[in-house]
Write an enzyme that holds these catalytic residues in place. Structure first.
Site, mmCIF file in Angstrom:
data_model
loop_
_atom_site.group_PDB
_atom_site.id
_atom_site.type_symbol
_atom_site.label_atom_id
_atom_site.label_comp_id
_atom_site.label_asym_id
_atom_site.label_seq_id
_atom_site.Cartn_x
_atom_site.Cartn_y
_atom_site.Cartn_z
ATOM 1 N N GLY A 10 36.729 52.429 38.114
ATOM 2 C CA GLY A 10 38.092 52.551 38.623
ATOM 3 C C GLY A 10 39.109 52.333 37.520
ATOM 4 N N GLY A 13 43.120 53.126 37.753
ATOM 5 C CA GLY A 13 44.011 52.430 38.679
ATOM 6 C C GLY A 13 44.871 51.410 37.954
ATOM 7 C CD GLU A 36 39.613 56.449 38.436
ATOM 8 O OE1 GLU A 36 40.039 57.029 39.471
ATOM 9 O OE2 GLU A 36 39.670 55.212 38.289
ATOM 10 N N GLY A 100 36.054 41.701 41.301
ATOM 11 C CA GLY A 100 37.304 41.162 41.810
ATOM 12 C C GLY A 100 37.716 41.825 43.109
ATOM 13 C CG ASN A 126 43.525 35.036 42.411
ATOM 14 O OD1 ASN A 126 43.595 34.787 41.221
ATOM 15 N ND2 ASN A 126 44.566 35.462 43.117
ATOM 16 C CG MET A 127 39.092 37.845 38.685
ATOM 17 S SD MET A 127 37.461 37.125 38.381
ATOM 18 C CE MET A 127 36.408 38.360 39.154
ATOM 19 C CG HIS A 157 49.242 40.064 48.160
ATOM 20 N ND1 HIS A 157 48.788 39.010 48.915
ATOM 21 C CD2 HIS A 157 48.673 39.926 46.939
ATOM 22 C CE1 HIS A 157 47.956 38.271 48.180
ATOM 23 N NE2 HIS A 157 47.874 38.806 46.981
ATOM 24 C CE LYS A 161 45.600 41.482 49.125
ATOM 25 N NZ LYS A 161 44.596 42.057 48.210
ATOM 26 N N GLY A 167 42.117 38.233 50.037
ATOM 27 C CA GLY A 167 40.917 37.512 49.630
ATOM 28 C C GLY A 167 41.243 36.137 49.088
ATOM 29 C CB THR A 168 43.988 34.891 46.927
ATOM 30 O OG1 THR A 168 43.628 35.784 45.866
ATOM 31 C CG2 THR A 168 44.407 33.564 46.338
#
Length: 270
Positions: A10, A13, A36, A100, A126-127, A157, A161, A167-168
């Site tokens: 991806g 993006g 992609e 992620g 969340n990274m 957000h 989204k 997810g966070t």
């Protein structure tokens, strides 16, 4: 030790381009390819030029199997179905897979977890370092306060989204549930509308906002009679997620096959 070869699925993006830039700015690794989906308008384009960098002769492909084969690690911020397929390729080629992607169903998560038998899988809702610190703080505060303190998770957000709660937000809610030693799915209240009745004691509530270009804002609220504790994290740029993902890929090199998270990467586990 040679540079870690990182592939990005991806890659065209918003996060993909951010990851390309982050990898090029990080010592000890380099971009080796990106993909992609078939039919994408970006196929055949130079991956570095796409991210606004000098061309490097690395062309975007739709051959994901080849990308996993040639990479030491692949970073994945795509979609649930795609991430499951990518995890299976990571297991096939014994490639580090940094995920992620959010919005995974229980069955999709189970498939990814199973791939950890043959690959190093690092997953993070969340990274960012800050969010993972927030999760640890949430767990500890929840453990200290009894259910006289209602727990609410508020998140906002951008309007693009697609999953809610984020997810966070779920990461934070699960941290609170773990701190209280309760089953998250039993106490989670993920939507209120109409005449809902009084709030059930012990529930962990979620509130979701969407709008504009907000990268991500999360607040965990502990509310009791006459007092309230709020812990907040605000992200102003997606580079914090890219930075964490690249750090995870570098950390995972040489680790035994298994399922890991950002707490492992950052050394924040209990």
């Amino acid at each position: 030790m040679s540079d870690l070869k990182i592939g990005i699925v991806g890659c065209a993006g918003r996060m993909g381009r951010m990851l390309i830039n982050q990898v090029t700015q990080t010592n000890g690794c380099h971009i080796c390819g990106g993909t992609e989906p078939a039919g994408s308008e970006f196929l055949g384009q130079d991956i570095m030029a796409l991210a606004g960098l000098s061309s490097a002769g690395i062309l975007i492909s739709d051959d994901t199997d080849a990308l996993f084969q040639q990479s030491d690690a692949v970073i994945d911020f795509t979609a649930p179905v795609a991430s499951v397929a990518h995890a299976k390729l990571a297991a096939k080629h014994h490639t580090v897979h940094v995920i992620g992607t959010t919005g995974l169903s229980n069955s999709e998560q189970a498939e990814i977890t199973a791939c950890g038998e043959d690959a190093v899988i690092v997953q993070g809702a969340n990274m960012s370092l800050g969010v993972n610190l927030l999760a640890q703080m949430t767990k500890k505060v929840a453990a200290l306060l009894d259910d006289d303190f209602d727990i609410e998770v508020l998140e906002m957000h951008h309007h693009h989204k697609v999953d809610a709660p984020s997810g966070t937000a779920l990461l934070l809610g699960k941290a609170a549930a773990e701190g209280r030693n309760v089953d998250h799915d039993t106490v989670a209240d993920r939507g209120r509308d109409g005449i809902t009745g009084a709030r059930k004691k012990g529930d962990i509530g979620y509130a979701v906002l969407r709008g504009g270009n907000v990268v991500g804002e999360h607040t965990v609220m502990f509310a009791a009679e006459n007092e309230r504790i709020e812990i907040t994290h605000k992200a102003s740029d997606r580079s914090i997620f890219a930075r964490g993902a690249v750090r995870a890929a570098l950390w995972a090199r040489g680790k035994p096959a298994g399922n890991y998270d950002m707490m492992d990467v950052l050394g924040l586990g209990d």
